[in-house]
Design a protein around this motif. Structure first.
Motif, PDB file in Angstrom:
ATOM      1  N   GLU A  25     -10.887  37.379 -26.435  1.00 11.72           N
ATOM      2  CA  GLU A  25     -11.063  37.556 -24.987  1.00 11.72           C
ATOM      3  C   GLU A  25     -11.181  39.039 -24.630  1.00 11.72           C
ATOM      4  O   GLU A  25     -11.798  39.405 -23.640  1.00 11.72           O
ATOM      5  CB  GLU A  25      -9.874  36.968 -24.218  1.00 11.72           C
ATOM      6  N   TYR A  26     -10.533  39.891 -25.430  1.00 12.66           N
ATOM      7  CA  TYR A  26     -10.538  41.321 -25.147  1.00 12.66           C
ATOM      8  C   TYR A  26     -11.641  42.056 -25.913  1.00 12.66           C
ATOM      9  O   TYR A  26     -12.023  43.153 -25.541  1.00 12.66           O
ATOM     10  CB  TYR A  26      -9.193  41.946 -25.545  1.00 12.66           C
ATOM     11  N   GLN A  29     -15.165  42.979 -24.120  1.00 15.29           N
ATOM     12  CA  GLN A  29     -15.176  43.336 -22.701  1.00 15.29           C
ATOM     13  C   GLN A  29     -15.461  44.816 -22.461  1.00 15.29           C
ATOM     14  O   GLN A  29     -15.257  45.650 -23.329  1.00 15.29           O
ATOM     15  CB  GLN A  29     -13.839  42.954 -22.060  1.00 15.29           C
ATOM     16  N   PHE A  33     -12.786  45.598 -17.584  1.00 15.35           N
ATOM     17  CA  PHE A  33     -11.795  44.639 -18.068  1.00 15.35           C
ATOM     18  C   PHE A  33     -10.540  45.363 -18.559  1.00 15.35           C
ATOM     19  O   PHE A  33      -9.419  44.983 -18.246  1.00 15.35           O
ATOM     20  CB  PHE A  33     -12.411  43.802 -19.194  1.00 15.35           C
ATOM     21  N   MET A  36      -8.045  46.413 -16.090  1.00 16.48           N
ATOM     22  CA  MET A  36      -7.175  45.367 -15.527  1.00 16.48           C
ATOM     23  C   MET A  36      -6.146  44.873 -16.531  1.00 16.48           C
ATOM     24  O   MET A  36      -5.264  44.099 -16.179  1.00 16.48           O
ATOM     25  CB  MET A  36      -8.022  44.166 -15.085  1.00 16.48           C
TER      26      MET A  36
ATOM     27  N   THR B 222      -3.650  34.266 -20.525  1.00 15.95           N
ATOM     28  CA  THR B 222      -3.859  34.991 -19.271  1.00 15.95           C
ATOM     29  C   THR B 222      -5.298  35.451 -19.105  1.00 15.95           C
ATOM     30  O   THR B 222      -5.751  35.659 -17.986  1.00 15.95           O
ATOM     31  CB  THR B 222      -2.930  36.223 -19.166  1.00 15.95           C
ATOM     32  N   ALA B 223      -6.004  35.634 -20.235  1.00 11.54           N
ATOM     33  CA  ALA B 223      -7.385  36.112 -20.125  1.00 11.54           C
ATOM     34  C   ALA B 223      -8.371  34.964 -19.906  1.00 11.54           C
ATOM     35  O   ALA B 223      -9.564  35.197 -19.726  1.00 11.54           O
ATOM     36  CB  ALA B 223      -7.768  36.889 -21.376  1.00 11.54           C
ATOM     37  N   LEU B 226     -11.276  35.010 -17.398  1.00  8.50           N
ATOM     38  CA  LEU B 226     -11.313  36.265 -16.632  1.00  8.50           C
ATOM     39  C   LEU B 226     -12.635  36.994 -16.824  1.00  8.50           C
ATOM     40  O   LEU B 226     -13.196  37.546 -15.893  1.00  8.50           O
ATOM     41  CB  LEU B 226     -10.139  37.158 -17.063  1.00  8.50           C
ATOM     42  N   ALA B 227     -13.121  36.985 -18.066  1.00 12.35           N
ATOM     43  CA  ALA B 227     -14.380  37.658 -18.346  1.00 12.35           C
ATOM     44  C   ALA B 227     -15.522  36.851 -17.742  1.00 12.35           C
ATOM     45  O   ALA B 227     -15.541  35.636 -17.850  1.00 12.35           O
ATOM     46  CB  ALA B 227     -14.571  37.780 -19.848  1.00 12.35           C
TER      47      ALA B 227
END
Lengths: 340, 228
Positions: A25-26, A29, A33, A36, B222-223, B226-227
């Protein structure tokens, strides 16, 4: 328990680390992103001193990346630091070092004015910049490496670039005390502050960097500059010892000259057993096994000694006594200045 | 240099227009919270008293926020707010009808509470003096609510873990959509979206970690969505 608040060296680095750790998810980005993203406890560390004493710590990733400064995302940068500190305190960490840019942001944006973060009232006694240990390690690097190159510190010209900073001022005080006959050259951007510091120190001469550089046998880089400067090694004195303790690095050139030696300033080697659960398994992080920033080591030393206090805090507060105190404890637990 | 937020002009037409929607969202949010805790009390009869007390507290908060609107002589746009909460409301009612207390708690006691805490925290520094006082009092209470949901879910973690993940997948993306919907209005009030999201992620992430999820799970949960 001790804590280390760190950050990655670039957005690209942050993404690749997220990828390695499986945080998809990270991983893909953009900067928005990361602006945040909340702080995370990314690792648990067990450290055994050469005395046999064992302590535990946590590595907290602030999710700050330097692009936040270069792209004027100052509010985000400030949030990363403050939120990481609140995270450390909430998790019951007794003493936490602010690594890399985080202590610079704390100082430059006067974050001591921000006390209340949500339901946490920050207790600054639980945090240290680690600058006292960094300054101590730099002085040891000077003391040990200069004679190896045939430089006699008693008579040498020693230039400190960033002389008015927290680390720079401590290094100057140490040099003025231990080598009063040396030619101390003070370089800094803020001329008024520099003149005040020269008066306080009672010695040293002020020169622009370009004038001082060719005169120096030893150059100590501890300025905070957005990016490193290019150095032509043929214009330096030979031999010349350069200790780059700036963050980020002050010297951008890869210097390859037989008479010029560049050391990574403020770095320690150690003989401690450090068991990092997560981070050291990553390709570019295994170096932590044997080398680390002296500021991080300070948090460990404070934990070993039970000195749960902000040992290094504020600007221009580092005394010779405190450097000697942290130095003795540093040796006791197995840290050494990096000399190669 | 201190990072201080610019103080908005509370009397400008643009501010009052944005405030009419944000204030309505807060009032409606507190009303729904009051209703939701009454319904959760029906599912968790052992905790009835505590939940009804929480519900009363939410009603009190609602009255406080109504006073904030009156103080600025703004009429809250309640129809807008009702529509704003429609998705979460529908999901809560669906879960309630199925007797699914885990989803009900995730929506109300974790998501809505964390969202409220984040919004209030970011609002306080830029609020008018009257609203600031009210909101500061409310924030203190809200941390208590988050605690109730956390405590219950933590005590039942092994059996509720999978349902929580599922409920998170169903509901968290709604929160991001809601945030985007009010980004402009919030900005008009001096509230920064990135700060709001970060504060939400901290409050929500802390709650999930306290319940029993690992750091890795918290980052993934939590993500979620979100993207863009």
């Amino acid at each position: 328990m001790f804590g280390l608040i760190g950050h990655l060296t670039s957005l690209e680095h942050a993404r690749s680390l997220a990828y390695e750790l499986g945080y998809w998810e990270y991983a893909e980005q953009d900067l928005d992103f990361w602006c945040m993203a909340p702080p995370q406890t990314l690792d648990e560390i067990k450290v055994r001193s050469i005395t046999g004493q064992v302590i535990e710590g946590r590595y907290i990733e602030s999710c700050f990346v330097p692009e936040m400064l270069s792209q004027n995302r100052f509010k985000a940068a400030i949030r990363k630091v403050i939120n990481a500190m609140a995270h450390a305190q909430k998790n019951g960490i007794d003493i936490t070092a602010l690594g890399g840019f985080t202590s610079i942001i704390f100082e430059n944006f006067n974050l001591e004015q921000i006390r209340d973060v949500r339901n946490v009232s920050l207790d600054f006694k639980r945090f240290t910049t680690g600058n006292t240990h960094t300054a101590y390690i730099i002085t040891r690097q000077i003391e040990l490496a200069a004679p190896e190159m045939g430089i006699d510190l008693k008579r040498a010209s020693i230039l400190v670039c960033g002389a008015t900073g927290d680390i720079g001022s401590a290094v100057c005080r140490w040099l003025a005390y231990h080598f009063p006959k040396a030619d101390l050259i003070l370089v800094a951007r803020n001329q008024q502050r520099l003149q005040e510091f020269q008066q306080e120190l009672g010695t040293g001469r002020i020169l622009p960097l370009t004038e001082g550089l060719p005169l120096a046998d030893v150059v100590v880089w501890v300025a905070s500059m957005p990016k490193g400067i290019d150095i032509n090694p043929t214009e330096l004195k030979h031999p010349c010892l350069m200790i780059d303790g700036g963050y980020p690095k002050n010297v951008s050139t890869q210097i390859q000259h037989p008479q010029v030696r560049v050391l990574q300033g403020g770095m320690v080697e150690h003989s401690l057993d450090m068991d990092w659960q997560t981070i050291s398994s990553l390709p570019d992080m295994n170096i932590l096994e044997r080398q680390m920033y002296a500021c991080f080591a300070e948090a460990m030393i404070l934990e070993f000694e039970g000195w749960h206090t902000n040992f290094s805090w504020g600007r221009n507060q580092i005394t010779l006594e405190k450097m000697a105190q942290i130095g003795a404890a540093s040796v006791k637990h197995g840290f050494r200045p990096l000399l190669h | 240099m201190v990072a201080s937020a610019a103080i908005p002009d509370y009397q400008s037409a643009a501010y009052r227009d944005a405030f009419s929607r944000i204030n309505a969202i807060v009032i409606e949010g507190e009303q729904q919270a009051a209703d939701n805790y009454i319904q959760i009390a029906e599912l968790l009869t052992d905790h009835r008293e505590e939940l009804l007390a929480l519900s009363k507290m939410e009603s009190r908060h609602k009255k406080g926020f109504e006073a904030c609107g009156r103080n600025l002589q703004v009429t809250p746009d309640l129809p807008f707010a009702k529509k704003f909460f429609e998705g979460l409301r529908a999901n809560f009612q669906k879960a309630f009808a199925a007797g699914d207390v885990v989803t009900c708690l995730l929506i109300q006691a974790l998501i809505i509470e964390a969202f409220a805490i984040a919004a209030y925290n970011i609002y306080i520094p830029v609020a008018d003096p009257f609203s600031r006082k009210i909101t500061e009092g409310v924030v203190k209470d809200e941390y208590l609510h988050l605690n109730f949901g956390q405590r219950w879910l933590k005590a039942h973690f092994p059996e509720v873990k999978d349902r929580l993940k599922e409920a998170n997948r169903e509901n968290l993306p709604l929160v991001w959509r809601m945030l985007n919907e009010v980004e402009q209005d919030a900005a008009q009030l001096g509230m920064d979206k990135a700060a709001l999201v970060e504060d939400f992620l901290i409050a929500y992430g802390d709650a999930l970690a306290e319940i029993g999820f690992t750091t890795r799970e918290v980052m993934q949960l939590t993500a979620m969505g979100l993207a863009t």
